[in-house]
Write a protein that holds these residues in place. Structure first.
Motif, PDB file in Angstrom:
ATOM      1  N   UNK A  94      -9.555  -6.456   2.642  1.00 31.08           N
ATOM      2  CA  UNK A  94      -9.827  -5.129   2.068  1.00 31.08           C
ATOM      3  C   UNK A  94      -8.534  -4.349   1.817  1.00 31.08           C
ATOM      4  N   UNK A  95      -7.690  -4.238   2.841  1.00 33.49           N
ATOM      5  CA  UNK A  95      -6.467  -3.458   2.682  1.00 33.49           C
ATOM      6  C   UNK A  95      -5.443  -4.193   1.824  1.00 33.49           C
ATOM      7  N   UNK A  96      -5.487  -5.525   1.831  1.00 31.13           N
ATOM      8  CA  UNK A  96      -4.635  -6.279   0.924  1.00 31.13           C
ATOM      9  C   UNK A  96      -5.040  -6.054  -0.515  1.00 31.13           C
ATOM     10  N   UNK A  97      -6.347  -5.992  -0.756  1.00 30.13           N
ATOM     11  CA  UNK A  97      -6.862  -5.696  -2.096  1.00 30.13           C
ATOM     12  C   UNK A  97      -6.412  -4.314  -2.546  1.00 30.13           C
ATOM     13  N   UNK A  98      -6.422  -3.351  -1.629  1.00 27.09           N
ATOM     14  CA  UNK A  98      -5.946  -1.993  -1.944  1.00 27.09           C
ATOM     15  C   UNK A  98      -4.483  -2.021  -2.368  1.00 27.09           C
ATOM     16  N   UNK A  99      -3.675  -2.800  -1.635  1.00 20.12           N
ATOM     17  CA  UNK A  99      -2.258  -2.888  -1.959  1.00 20.12           C
ATOM     18  C   UNK A  99      -2.013  -3.513  -3.316  1.00 20.12           C
ATOM     19  N   UNK A 100      -2.709  -4.617  -3.610  1.00 20.89           N
ATOM     20  CA  UNK A 100      -2.509  -5.309  -4.884  1.00 20.89           C
ATOM     21  C   UNK A 100      -3.027  -4.496  -6.078  1.00 20.89           C
ATOM     22  N   UNK A 101      -4.058  -3.689  -5.865  1.00 19.32           N
ATOM     23  CA  UNK A 101      -4.657  -2.935  -6.976  1.00 19.32           C
ATOM     24  C   UNK A 101      -4.195  -1.481  -7.056  1.00 19.32           C
ATOM     25  N   UNK A 109       0.839  -1.207   0.000  1.00 19.63           N
ATOM     26  CA  UNK A 109       0.000   0.000   0.000  1.00 19.63           C
ATOM     27  C   UNK A 109       0.869   1.249   0.000  1.00 19.63           C
ATOM     28  N   UNK A 110       0.547   2.177  -0.887  1.00 22.05           N
ATOM     29  CA  UNK A 110       1.215   3.482  -0.930  1.00 22.05           C
ATOM     30  C   UNK A 110       0.384   4.495  -0.150  1.00 22.05           C
ATOM     31  N   UNK A 111       1.038   5.581   0.236  1.00 22.60           N
ATOM     32  CA  UNK A 111       0.355   6.643   0.966  1.00 22.60           C
ATOM     33  C   UNK A 111       0.456   7.940   0.179  1.00 22.60           C
ATOM     34  N   UNK A 112      -0.672   8.615  -0.010  1.00 20.58           N
ATOM     35  CA  UNK A 112      -0.696   9.885  -0.724  1.00 20.58           C
ATOM     36  C   UNK A 112      -1.404  10.924   0.127  1.00 20.58           C
ATOM     37  N   UNK A 113      -0.701  12.046   0.365  1.00 21.63           N
ATOM     38  CA  UNK A 113      -1.290  13.116   1.162  1.00 21.63           C
ATOM     39  C   UNK A 113      -1.130  14.470   0.467  1.00 21.63           C
ATOM     40  N   UNK A 114      -0.632  14.452  -0.759  1.00 20.61           N
ATOM     41  CA  UNK A 114      -0.404  15.710  -1.476  1.00 20.61           C
ATOM     42  C   UNK A 114      -1.690  16.299  -2.020  1.00 20.61           C
TER      43      UNK A 114
END
Length: 843
Positions: free
Chosen positions: A373-380, A38-43
């Protein structure tokens, strides 16, 4: 159709319980690995689509001018800050800082002054100083030169003199001589025996002059020099002048405080408060990924630690990249807190209001759904943002809600079947599976209406919620009933408490009777309050300033606020100017005129930074003369020119400094007005660009289509239920309480004096989804009891007493799940937590 589908699912789970559990375990391991990706984006790009003009122009801007700046605020005693030792430290820091990834350059007063001396343009530094100060500064500069260089400069000055000037100097010199000096000069000339040459006579005079007389002659000579001669001598001095870091502290102070004991305007931003602070600016690349900011933050902190600045001197790091770099660890801590609190609160509520066997089972299985759910977010590739962070407690609450419904129905059917696990599983899935399934289907659709938002953050929020509830429903349906079937079927003497009318069921039965008695007054009050909320919604403000959404106790946020207090607003509305050659006199003239007009017109604009503005600070420039413009640009310090002019001369910037107290909405209004007033010639393109512009357009994007999302959500629920039930009244009934709560929500925010933010503005979709589930579950049980022959009033009482207990338990799990948001350090999540708790309770 649904009955047949869930009938088959029931048979499948009863027959294949073990393979199902093994399959789910394998998939859970697979999705667990996805969490690490999972990546994190806050920009600010989470507010603006990558296909928008603002995003594309900002990308062009960042490629040519880099990203946001990182600032070091160095504070301490003035004698320590403006000293030979500190200049050495700053130069060493700069050299090492430029080796850090994504740091493209540095700027502090030492580098700027060195560039100004090298370019030969230092006249602006002491332009407002008195003649006495100018003289002292020049004298101090000459004292720092090597004696050989001094002689060479004096020779340069002598060679530049015209015969008339030499005659004037000679006359002035003669007047300086005393009677005794005249006698000495005559004696020397007589001893020579011949008529001395001009050079010989000059040397004789120099040998008898006092230092005071020599200084007076030098001063006089300076007064009769032409500007061309002065420029020539100044260049000779500057070409020989040592780097700033090699000056003595005394000479350094004379130059730094050359404006009558004050710092010149050109250095005020880098030496604020007249020497009480120093500001070091680090230019960053166009890589705005969170991972890059995290590495940069760690590297800069390590460099500061190794730089060994003098004792008593504090160094603080500020700027958006440092804030973004610090958010990741803060976000991970926040998510850990939310997860822990959610689990603890779920355990408490399930223990109190859900008196069944294995009452914590649903909580354990929802954590499996969370991994999926969060694993799906990471893979996609769906990132973690301030919005998707909030899905953690929401999914825990909703997932536990589904589990409670499944568990409650199973226990009921288990008793009715005389403790036959297979029969109980089959009947439970047949009855509760479609009811919760319909609710989840409608819920997911309502969440997906967030795709009507123009803000990517809101779209990702809706997508993550939809994925989360579908996954949790599917995982818990198979996992929970497969577990029940395996665990209970082998037991012969199962001790299960007889069903009793507990206090909650009794209360809900009486509550249903009371509501039925006063249905009309209750509806009138509800409609009135909801209408008042809708009518006053326009009064709510919208906040998209990333700085105000993140923890205010973060060190980098405090440092950035302190920097703003010291040097003024660091908020700029930037416009990217594009032309074949932005240094052309017509382009520069337009930029100069437009910048001046805007600063005069708007009180909230505190200043403008642009190529002509920088040139104006360096001296008067004739913008009608291209050769003069080119000459002055050539002499600009690179660290200044690079901020306003691209290396290929295709782009320039117009940066309007905005009052930092101005709200985001007001800044957006100013941005739009300035954009409308752009009257550039056809060969000049001018577009808003930069991080602040992206943030301001985010204000518009977040508010855009809010009403459309609400209407679309209601329409989707209506047509979805109409498709399922084929009866208009069954499609309309669930909408009534939800529509009322949609009006209560803005009214609640106004009462709490809160503003909309990227999360609270999406509450309508959340309320629609969650509220639909509650109403559908009650209506499904009502229809089931009505089909048994009960009249409407009795069916309502029985429905609420049976399913109401589970709904109350699941409702409380959702509410308590949301409440964990109120205990985190992110203001945006706190506000969202307060609002969702109230809205869900009302729902």
């Amino acid at each position: 159709m649904l009955d047949r589908l869930f009938n088959r699912i029931g048979h499948l789970i009863v027959k294949k319980s073990k393979p199902i559990l093994i399959s789910i375990a394998i998939l859970t391991i697979f999705f667990a690995f996805g969490i690490t990706k999972i990546d994190m984006k806050m920009g600010n790009d989470v507010f603006v689509s990558s296909n928008s003009d603002a995003y594309k122009n900002t990308t062009t801007y960042q490629k040519n001018f880099g990203g946001d700046g990182v600032y070091l605020l160095i504070s301490g005693d003035r004698d320590k800050l403006i000293s030979h030792e500190m200049t050495k430290k700053l130069v060493s820091f700069n050299e090492k800082a430029t080796k850090i990834d994504n740091i493209t350059g540095t700027l502090n007063y030492v580098t700027l002054m060195n560039e100004m001396f090298q370019s030969g343009n230092v006249s602006s530094m002491n332009g407002s100083a008195s003649e006495e100060n100018n003289h002292l500064m020049q004298e101090m500069m000459m004292n720092e030169l090597d004696p050989k260089d001094v002689k060479r400069i004096e020779k340069t000055m002598e060679d530049s003199l015209t015969p008339k000037q030499e005659e004037q100097i000679g006359t002035f010199t003669q007047k300086q001589l005393t009677t005794s000096q005249m006698q000495k000069l005559g004696a020397k000339m007589a001893a020579l025996g011949t008529q001395p040459t001009a050079n010989q006579q000059q040397r004789m005079i120099q040998s008898i002059l006092t230092q005071k007389q020599k200084d007076a002659i030098k001063d006089y000579t300076t007064t009769i020099l032409t500007n061309a001669q002065k420029d020539k001598i100044q260049k000779a001095v500057l070409s020989s002048f040592p780097p700033i870091q090699n000056l003595s502290t005394k000479a350094l102070k004379a130059i730094v405080f050359s404006d009558n004991g004050k710092v010149p305007k050109e250095l005020e931003q880098l030496i604020p408060s007249n020497g009480k602070h120093l500001v070091v600016s680090l230019n960053t690349s166009d890589d705005t990924e969170m991972s890059a900011y995290v590495r940069m933050t760690d590297d800069i902190k390590a460099l500061i630690k190794d730089s060994d600045f003098p004792a008593g001197v504090s160094v603080k790091i500020a700027g958006s990249p440092m804030i973004m770099g610090g958010i990741q660890s803060e976000a991970m801590t926040t998510m850990a807190i939310m997860l822990s609190l959610s689990v603890v609160l779920m355990i408490i509520v399930l223990a109190i209001v859900f008196p069944v066997r294995r009452r914590l089972l649903s909580l354990g299985y929802v954590l499996v759904g969370l991994i999926w759910t969060f694993g799906f977010m990471g893979w996609t590739g769906i990132p973690i943002t301030l919005a998707t962070m909030a899905t953690l407690p929401i999914i825990i609450g909703l997932g536990t809600d589904f589990g409670v419904q499944f568990h409650n129905r199973y226990e009921e059917e288990f008793r009715l079947s005389q403790f036959n696990a297979a029969e109980a599983v089959h009947k439970s899935i047949k009855h509760i599976g479609p009811a919760v399934g319909i609710a989840v289907f409608i819920m997911a659709l309502s969440f997906l209406t967030m795709f009507l938002s123009k803000a990517p953050m809101i779209q990702q929020f809706g997508l993550t919620l939809a994925i989360g509830v579908v996954i949790c429903y599917t995982v818990e349906l198979f996992l929970m009933f497969a577990t029940f079937n395996l665990v209970d079927q082998k037991k012969k003497n199962i001790q299960v408490k007889e069903e009793k009318t507990i206090w909650l069921s009794k209360f809900l039965s009486q509550y249903a009777e009371l509501v039925g008695r006063f249905a009309i007054p209750i509806l009138i009050v509800g409609i009135s309050l909801s209408a008042m909320g809708f009518a006053n919604e326009h009064k709510l403000k919208i906040e998209t300033s990333m700085l105000k959404m993140i923890p205010q106790e973060m060190e980098s946020v405090k440092n950035t606020n302190q920097l703003t207090d010291i040097v003024g607003s660091t908020t700029y509305i930037t416009f990217l100017v594009e032309a074949d050659d932005v240094t052309d006199s017509k382009v520069i003239t337009w930029m100069d005129n437009f910048g001046t007009e805007i600063t005069k017109e708007y009180k909230s604009i505190e200043g403008v930074t642009s190529l002509p503005a920088v040139l104006n600070k360096m001296g008067d420039v004739d913008y009608s003369d291209q050769s003069t413009i080119d000459k002055n640009i050539k002499y600009l310090p690179p660290s200044l020119s690079s901020t306003v002019l691209s290396s290929n001369h295709k782009y320039a910037t117009l940066q309007f400094q905005v009052d930092s107290d101005l709200s985001s909405q007001s800044q957006l209004n100013v941005l739009k007005k300035i954009t409308k007033e752009i009257n550039a010639p056809s060969n000049i393109k001018v577009n808003p660009a930069g991080a602040q512009v992206m943030s301001l357009y985010g204000v518009e994007n977040i508010a855009a289509n809010n009403k459309l999302m609400m209407v679309a959500g209601l329409a989707i629920i209506f047509f979805g239920l109409l498709l399922v039930y084929r009866r208009v009244k069954h499609a309309l009934y669930p909408l009534v309480p939800i529509a009322l709560v949609l009006g209560f929500s803005p009214g609640t925010l106004l009462l709490l004096n809160m503003s909309y933010n990227p999360l609270t503005i999406a509450l309508s979709c959340l309320v629609l989804g969650i509220g639909t589930e509650f109403t559908i579950l009650i209506m499904e049980r009502f229809r089931e009891e009505e089909a048994k022959g009960l009249n409407a009033k009795e069916a309502i009482k029985v429905s609420l007493s049976k399913v109401g207990q589970a709904i109350t338990a699941s409702g409380l799990t959702v509410i308590l799940g949301f409440s964990t948001l109120m205990f985190v350090s992110f203001p945006v999540l706190k506000d969202f937590g307060v609002t969702t708790v109230i809205d869900t309770l009302l729902t």
